[in-house]
Design a protein around this motif. Sequence first.
Motif, short mmCIF file in Angstrom:
data_model
loop_
_atom_site.label_atom_id
_atom_site.label_comp_id
_atom_site.label_asym_id
_atom_site.label_seq_id
_atom_site.Cartn_x
_atom_site.Cartn_y
_atom_site.Cartn_z
N ASP A 75 93.76 41.44 34.09
CA ASP A 75 94.52 41.00 35.26
C ASP A 75 93.67 40.79 36.50
N PHE A 76 92.35 41.00 36.41
CA PHE A 76 91.48 40.85 37.57
C PHE A 76 91.51 39.41 38.08
N ARG A 77 91.55 39.29 39.40
CA ARG A 77 91.45 37.99 40.07
C ARG A 77 90.87 38.26 41.46
N ASN A 78 90.28 37.26 42.05
CA ASN A 78 89.72 37.43 43.39
C ASN A 78 90.85 37.73 44.37
N GLY A 79 90.62 38.74 45.23
CA GLY A 79 91.62 39.12 46.21
C GLY A 79 92.54 40.24 45.76
N LEU A 80 92.52 40.61 44.48
CA LEU A 80 93.36 41.70 43.99
C LEU A 80 92.91 43.00 44.63
N CYS A 81 93.85 43.79 45.11
CA CYS A 81 93.55 45.08 45.75
C CYS A 81 93.79 46.19 44.73
N ILE A 82 92.76 47.02 44.52
CA ILE A 82 92.87 48.11 43.55
C ILE A 82 92.53 49.44 44.20
N VAL A 83 93.00 50.52 43.58
CA VAL A 83 92.63 51.87 44.00
C VAL A 83 91.47 52.29 43.12
N PHE A 84 90.32 52.56 43.74
CA PHE A 84 89.11 52.89 43.01
C PHE A 84 88.39 53.99 43.78
N LYS A 85 88.08 55.09 43.13
CA LYS A 85 87.42 56.25 43.76
C LYS A 85 88.22 56.72 44.98
N ASP A 86 89.53 56.81 44.84
CA ASP A 86 90.45 57.27 45.89
C ASP A 86 90.36 56.46 47.17
N ASP A 87 90.04 55.19 47.07
CA ASP A 87 89.99 54.30 48.23
C ASP A 87 90.49 52.92 47.80
N LEU A 88 90.82 52.08 48.78
CA LEU A 88 91.30 50.73 48.48
C LEU A 88 90.15 49.74 48.51
N TYR A 89 90.07 48.91 47.47
CA TYR A 89 89.05 47.88 47.36
C TYR A 89 89.70 46.57 46.98
N THR A 90 89.16 45.45 47.48
CA THR A 90 89.60 44.14 47.02
C THR A 90 88.49 43.55 46.16
N ILE A 91 88.87 42.81 45.15
CA ILE A 91 87.90 42.18 44.26
C ILE A 91 87.38 40.91 44.92
N VAL A 92 86.07 40.87 45.16
CA VAL A 92 85.44 39.71 45.77
C VAL A 92 84.99 38.74 44.68
N GLN A 93 84.46 39.30 43.59
CA GLN A 93 83.92 38.48 42.51
C GLN A 93 84.00 39.30 41.23
N PHE A 94 84.28 38.61 40.11
CA PHE A 94 84.29 39.32 38.83
C PHE A 94 83.81 38.37 37.74
N GLN A 95 83.29 38.96 36.67
CA GLN A 95 82.79 38.15 35.55
C GLN A 95 83.00 38.94 34.26
N HIS A 96 83.74 38.34 33.32
CA HIS A 96 83.91 38.95 32.01
C HIS A 96 82.66 38.66 31.19
N VAL A 97 82.11 39.71 30.57
CA VAL A 97 80.88 39.55 29.78
C VAL A 97 81.14 40.07 28.38
N LYS A 98 80.82 39.26 27.39
CA LYS A 98 80.95 39.65 25.98
C LYS A 98 79.57 39.55 25.36
N PRO A 99 78.84 40.67 25.38
CA PRO A 99 77.49 40.62 24.81
C PRO A 99 77.54 40.48 23.29
N GLY A 100 76.44 40.08 22.71
CA GLY A 100 76.38 39.92 21.26
C GLY A 100 76.53 41.25 20.53
N LYS A 101 76.11 42.30 21.16
CA LYS A 101 76.17 43.62 20.55
C LYS A 101 76.82 44.58 21.54
N GLY A 102 77.79 45.34 21.12
CA GLY A 102 78.45 46.31 21.99
C GLY A 102 79.78 45.77 22.51
#
Length: 188
Positions: free
Chosen positions: A6-33
């Motif tokens: 559900d990540f998108r730019n501008g989404l506000c999340i609770v992280f480490k007991d504080d509010l953060y907005t997502i500035v940038q995100f990238q889904h990564v699917k490595p070949g291993k792991g």
Amino acid sequence: MATTADFRNGLCIVFKDDLYTIVQFQHVKPGKGPAFVRTKLRNVKTGRILENTFTSGVKIDTARIERRPYQFLYKEGNDYVMMHTETYEQVNIPEELINAPQFLKEGDNVEMVVHADSETPLYVELMPSVVLEVTYTEPGLKGDTASSTALKPAEVETGAKVMVPLFVETGEKIRVSTADGSYVERVR
């Protein structure tokens, strides 16, 4: 609750007991792991950028924030009195919650970002640029340039200092960027 899908730019999340907005995100699917999501998060209160990696599919608490239109009425001590433009409700906002208080003048429209669940004001954003009148600047002399981008200090109607080109004179209106306080253009 949301997941990394559900990540998108501008989404506000609770992280480490504080509010953060997502500035940038990238889904990564490595070949291993397992897959993961690399993010840049901005702390809502301090504005600091934090880089973090989430395992794909992990559950994240989201926070509901709203942008509301307000108008700046007047300054009272260290607080700025703002009025909601639709309900006419007035609220006092401390100076540290405003992104560029030095460019704020009475009657300006701003956007207040509010935590919707607790009705707590998080921060106040001015428009990307504001039009201000130059109240004082030294006269620029023709041929007084060592380069093509010669600037001189000027004081605007709010009392803030802005570096302007030599051709700008006292009494003229200029557009100033609220992000970095730089001169944008002369307004006729």
